[in-house]
Write a protein that holds these residues in place. Structure first.
Motif, short mmCIF file in Angstrom:
data_model
loop_
_atom_site.label_atom_id
_atom_site.label_comp_id
_atom_site.label_asym_id
_atom_site.label_seq_id
_atom_site.Cartn_x
_atom_site.Cartn_y
_atom_site.Cartn_z
N ILE A 219 9.78 -4.73 6.62
CA ILE A 219 8.55 -5.45 6.28
C ILE A 219 7.61 -5.52 7.49
O ILE A 219 6.39 -5.41 7.35
CB ILE A 219 8.90 -6.85 5.76
N GLN A 222 6.76 -0.24 8.86
CA GLN A 222 7.10 0.74 7.82
C GLN A 222 7.99 1.85 8.36
O GLN A 222 8.82 2.39 7.63
CB GLN A 222 5.82 1.35 7.24
N PRO A 284 2.33 -1.07 0.83
CA PRO A 284 1.82 -2.39 1.24
C PRO A 284 2.93 -3.45 1.24
O PRO A 284 3.91 -3.36 0.49
CB PRO A 284 0.75 -2.69 0.19
N ARG A 285 2.75 -4.44 2.09
CA ARG A 285 3.81 -5.42 2.33
C ARG A 285 4.21 -6.19 1.06
O ARG A 285 5.40 -6.33 0.76
CB ARG A 285 3.35 -6.40 3.41
N ILE A 286 3.23 -6.67 0.32
CA ILE A 286 3.55 -7.47 -0.88
C ILE A 286 4.28 -6.63 -1.92
O ILE A 286 5.33 -7.04 -2.44
CB ILE A 286 2.28 -8.12 -1.46
N PRO A 287 3.78 -5.43 -2.29
CA PRO A 287 4.53 -4.59 -3.23
C PRO A 287 5.93 -4.25 -2.72
O PRO A 287 6.87 -4.13 -3.51
CB PRO A 287 3.66 -3.34 -3.36
N ILE A 289 7.88 -6.17 -0.78
CA ILE A 289 8.74 -7.35 -0.98
C ILE A 289 9.10 -7.49 -2.46
O ILE A 289 10.26 -7.76 -2.80
CB ILE A 289 8.02 -8.62 -0.47
N VAL A 290 8.11 -7.28 -3.33
CA VAL A 290 8.37 -7.36 -4.77
C VAL A 290 9.37 -6.28 -5.18
O VAL A 290 10.31 -6.52 -5.95
CB VAL A 290 7.06 -7.23 -5.57
#
Length: 592
Positions: A219, A222, A284-287, A289-290
């Motif tokens: 996270i 990359q 991207p960070r949010i995708p 983590i999801v």
């Protein structure tokens, strides 16, 4: 304070310092354990039963057949113990049997195995300490291990059960994540945790901790994604291979206390999910983590589909009698707040102090070392939480704590030497004392304070006139049969005699365990029904041990246990005189 990457050093090696520390630790452990070694007294029931399992393997029992046929005969009990632990024991027994009698070969093996596991653990831990600091710290960190909670107990001679090997897998995994190459380092950590999980599920908490640490690397950066991917793939693949090698396809039931197909499926699904997320060069960070969360949910869904019953808390479905008389008395498997204060103090204080040191080192360093020590502190915290929930697992936090505490001890000794006057030296010595021996005041208090109930706290090999270590073998004087005995005596009977037992203190026999407890707590008529149900030939008891006394207290004056303790058995029992102390009692079941 270390400011450079010591992994780039050449011309130095910590090996001699580590081996010296191991030699000194071994001498101490051998000196402490000498009385037990001389009489062949194993550490606990699990060590005895482990050797029984190895004997059966060497006698020709199938590699994939993990039944203990002398427990709950005639069908026996399917054990959850791994052949990974049996292999080195069996190999050494075979080797020593070339020039020693079998009993002595086993005894020597029981001395060598834990010390060898300690050597490997120190080599890995010490080398990591040297990478981070210097040879002095590596030496001290290895010695400090013996003063940390649970560690010394799991490496003492005659302790051959699985705990030492599991402890070893933790620094091996940490060593892996300290490498510079993510593919190799992640794989090393994954394989170490795969071995630990196949030995026992106890490392499940910290194996998840390694995954969390490596996910955080991804996270943050990359380009670090291959750490987690290689870890998860090596973990999943390693478990599948080790499952095939040690368990095969003989038993595919969904067990909750050992790695089964449901667990394998979970790790494979999570590994595939993480691998698919790593295919793009950046996400991207949010995708991200999801996506990692979805992988975990899919793995858990697969696990739930195959083994929904395993989502319950361990031992939540135990019979109330078994829970009361067995589970609640196995303190090493319970949360730390149920432990005696003398055990709880060190378990709480020392790893917590190590976490604070790791955080201090993180704040004092820069670049990769700052990140490393923050990760180390987080991993220590995860292991610490797991240890608070199961005090036996505090060993995983303790082996990690050895390095930061070792660093602190070296610095505090240097500070002590630097002071010229007595008062500062005394203050530094007191600090060092409480860091290394925080529970000693309680130990001293217990030694000076008489027990509340003298004579009522007998355990298997101490504070008892029965002397199981030397007397149980007397039962070989009577023909082999099935013995109805308190649970704590099951393993000694299997290890030292040719008899079978109705049950032992091992959870894979819950119904038989209940029958034994209900028989002793109930009336002689109740006991007779349990004995008849299991077709037992003998009843055995050491009358001054804690377990029979507990049965007597619960059952009252006319319970089966109380009648046997006062040597007033029912008419259908016939006393067998085998010699030995009066507390050592065997009766033959008389059938019409």
């Amino acid at each position: 304070m270390m400011r450079e990457d010591r992994r780039l050093r050449s011309g130095q090696t910590p090996t001699f310092s580590i081996i010296l520390a191991w030699f000194l630790a071994s001498v101490i452990l051998l000196a402490i354990g000498a009385p037990q070694i001389v009489v062949g007294q194993y550490h606990g029931p699990d060590d005895a039963l482990r050797m029984v399992q190895v004997r059966d393997l060497l006698a020709g029992q199938g590699w994939y057949d993990l039944h203990q046929y002398r427990m709950t005969p005639p069908d026996g009990t399917l054990m959850h113990w791994s052949r990974l632990v049996d292999v080195p024991i069996a190999a050494l027994v075979l080797f020593f049997s070339l020039f020693l009698e079998p009993p002595m070969a086993e005894r020597v093996t029981m001395v060598v195995i834990p010390l060898f596991a300690l050597l490997l653990t120190m080599l890995v831990t010490g080398r990591l300490a040297w990478r981070l600091f210097d040879r002095k710290t590596a030496f001290i960190a290895c010695l400090v291990m013996l003063l940390l909670p649970v560690i010394a107990n799991q490496f003492k001679p005659m302790r051959i059960d699985h705990h030492a090997w599991q402890i070893l897998t933790v620094p091996m995994a940490v060593w892996g994540i300290s490498w510079r190459k993510p593919g190799q380092g992640g794989a090393m950590a994954g394989l170490a945790m795969a071995a630990g999980l196949m030995i026992s599920m106890e490392v499940i908490f910290i194996s998840a901790g390694f995954g969390l640490i490596l996910a955080m690397r991804w996270i943050r950066d990359q380009s670090a994604r291959w750490w987690l991917v290689s870890y998860l793939q090596a973990l999943a693949l390693g478990m599948v291979v080790l499952f095939a090698v040690t368990r095969g396809w003989v038993d595919l039931a969904q067990h909750c206390d050992a790695i089964s197909l449901a667990h394998l499926g979970f790790f494979v699904v999570v590994a595939l999910g993480a691998g698919s997320l790593a295919v793009p060069s950046a996400i991207p960070r949010i995708p991200l983590i999801v996506g990692l969360g979805v992988s975990g949910v899919l793995g858990l869904s697969f696990f739930t589909w195959l083994a929904p019953h395993c989502l319950a808390l361990p031992f939540s479905e135990l019979d109330p009698l078994v829970r009361e008389f067995w589970y609640l008395n196995v303190l090493e498997g319970r949360p730390v707040w149920f432990a005696p204060p003398v055990n709880a103090v060190a378990a709480i204080a020392q790893p917590l102090f190590a976490i604070l040191i790791a955080l201090y080192l993180a704040l004092q360093n820069r670049a990769w070392l700052r990140e490393w020590w923050f990760e180390y502190a987080a991993l220590l915290l995860i292991a610490y939480i797991g240890g608070l929930l199961t005090i036996r697992s505090i060993a995983f936090a303790s082996v990690l704590a050895a390095i930061p505490i070792g660093w602190f001890v070296v610095r505090i000794i240097d500070r002590w030497r630097a002071y010229k006057t007595l008062l500062p030296k005394l203050g530094v010595a007191i600090v060092l004392y409480f860091v290394l021996l925080p529970a000693f005041p309680l130990v001293l208090k217990n030694a000076l304070t008489p027990a509340d109930e003298p004579g009522e706290v007998g355990v298997l090999f101490s504070e008892t006139k029965c002397d199981l270590a030397t007397n149980v073998g007397r039962l070989n004087a009577v023909p082999a049969g099935s013995v109805f005995a308190p649970l704590d005596m099951g393993a000694p009977l299997l290890y030292q005699t040719h008899h079978s037992v109705v049950a032992s203190g091992h959870h894979r026999t819950p119904s038989a365990m209940r029958d034994v407890i209900a028989g002793f707590v109930g009336t002689p008529e109740d006991a007779g029904l349990s004995i008849a149900r299991h077709r037992a030939d003998y009843v055995f008891m050491c009358s001054d041990l804690l377990e029979p006394r507990n049965f007597s207290r619960r059952g009252g004056e006319e319970s089966f246990a109380t009648r046997l303790i006062r040597d007033d058995p029912p008419q259908w029992l016939e006393r067998v005189d085998l010699g030995g102390p009066d507390e050592f009692r065997l009766w033959r079941v008389v059938r019409d």
